[in-house]
Design an enzyme around this catalytic site. Structure first.
Site, short mmCIF file in Angstrom:
data_model
loop_
_atom_site.label_atom_id
_atom_site.label_comp_id
_atom_site.label_asym_id
_atom_site.label_seq_id
_atom_site.Cartn_x
_atom_site.Cartn_y
_atom_site.Cartn_z
N ASP A 68 59.32 -19.08 -40.90
CA ASP A 68 58.41 -20.58 -41.28
C ASP A 68 57.30 -20.31 -40.71
O ASP A 68 56.41 -20.90 -41.29
CB ASP A 68 59.28 -22.15 -39.99
N SER A 69 56.86 -18.70 -40.57
CA SER A 69 55.47 -18.40 -40.36
C SER A 69 55.13 -18.52 -41.90
O SER A 69 53.51 -18.27 -42.17
CB SER A 69 55.45 -16.74 -38.97
N ASP A 73 64.63 -19.63 -41.56
CA ASP A 73 64.35 -20.55 -40.08
C ASP A 73 64.18 -21.52 -41.25
O ASP A 73 63.83 -22.58 -42.00
CB ASP A 73 62.94 -20.38 -39.94
N LYS A 93 67.99 -19.15 -38.50
CA LYS A 93 67.68 -19.10 -37.32
C LYS A 93 66.97 -20.16 -36.67
O LYS A 93 66.33 -21.36 -37.63
CB LYS A 93 65.97 -18.23 -36.91
N GLU A 105 64.81 -22.71 -33.19
CA GLU A 105 64.05 -22.63 -31.77
C GLU A 105 64.83 -23.84 -30.80
O GLU A 105 65.22 -24.57 -30.87
CB GLU A 105 62.69 -22.71 -31.82
N GLU A 126 60.75 -13.80 -27.72
CA GLU A 126 59.24 -14.06 -28.26
C GLU A 126 58.29 -13.88 -26.91
O GLU A 126 58.02 -15.22 -26.21
CB GLU A 126 58.83 -15.31 -29.31
#
Length: 273
Positions: free
Chosen positions: A53-54, A92, A122, A124, A191
């Site tokens: 998602d970066s 993501d 993925k 978070e 991270e």
């Protein structure tokens, strides 16, 4: 070049990553958001391609990862999947598509898998998203976890500083790491946490860990492609190693082209019909 366990592997899978972790072969992971970049990563035999998602920052210019939508992530993921034959492609789940609603989480994950053809997703978080993880896993969709600095929670933390520096937060992270493994995550991104903690987490788990700003003891490493290639210059954390300075080379090439056009040096006689 050293002989790797994966040297002759035709397709990297979650099982391959587990074998790499067991054999102490480090896992190399980079981001990609488009077809052309993904082709180059696969040609170089990268192990894992993360459609992160970066993309919100790198491709769209947002200050955080929060604005990117599920439709946009599927677009980027589809572009990458069309280019990749060998690497494991992980996508993501974007902010707002899984937190607090496990049914929505499953629907989001299914859309990514069906519409992009990716290999895994993925997301978070730890205990607070475990219901979503369980529901996604129940559908047979592989899940990679993500602990430590979780950019989708930036408004909660208010800073991108190193996480889990206190004993209390470190203990919670360790508990969440074990929880994610117990519930079936195939891997875990750590991270921006202290290297000693990352080593402790990695040693306590049986699944591979992928570090970004988490030291050398993790099972593998991940960087944002545009950062490590020097395309982006405004982002320079301690953990980032730039392998090229492409921004300088690209700008120089564009300036050269402009100069050739302005001076009637392009096209020349051999470059016309």
């Amino acid at each position: 070049m050293a002989q790797y366990l994966t040297e002759n592997v035709q397709k990297i899978t979650t099982n391959t990553l587990q074998k790499m972790r067991n054999a102490n072969e480090p896992i190399a992971m980079l981001t990609a958001y488009d077809y052309s970049t993904a082709i180059l990563l696969d040609m170089a035999k990268i192990d894992v391609v993360l459609v992160g998602d970066s993309a919100a920052n790198v491709m769209a210019g947002y200050k955080t990862t929060l604005p990117i939508t599920l439709d946009e992530m599927i677009y980027h993921a589809s572009s990458v999947v069309r280019a990749v034959n060998r690497a494991l492609v992980v996508v993501d789940l974007p902010f707002g598509t899984y937190q607090g609603n496990s049914k929505q989480a499953l629907a989001s994950a299914i859309r990514i898998m069906k519409e992009s053809g990716a290999d895994a997703i993925k997301l978070e978080g730890g205990a607070e998203v475990i219901e979503s993880i369980d529901r996604i896993l129940s559908a047979g969709i592989p899940v990679m976890g993500h602990l430590g600095l979780t950019p989708q929670s930036i408004n909660k933390f208010g800073t991108y500083a190193v996480r889990a520096t206190s004993e209390e937060e470190a203990a919670v992270l360790m508990e969440n790491a074990k929880l994610l493994e117990e519930h079936g995550c195939f891997s875990l991104v750590l991270e921006k946490i202290p290297a000693t903690l990352a080593a402790k987490v990695t040693g306590s788990l049986h699944i591979p860990t992928i570090g970004i700003g988490a030291g050398m003891a993790t099972s593998g490493q991940v960087l944002v492609f545009h950062d490590m290639m020097g395309i982006t210059q405004q982002f320079s954390p301690r953990y980032l190693r730039r392998y090229l300075n492409l921004s300088e080379e690209i700008v120089g090439a564009i300036e050269h082209y402009i100069d050739d056009v302005k001076n009637h040096n392009f096209p020349n006689e051999s470059e016309q019909y």
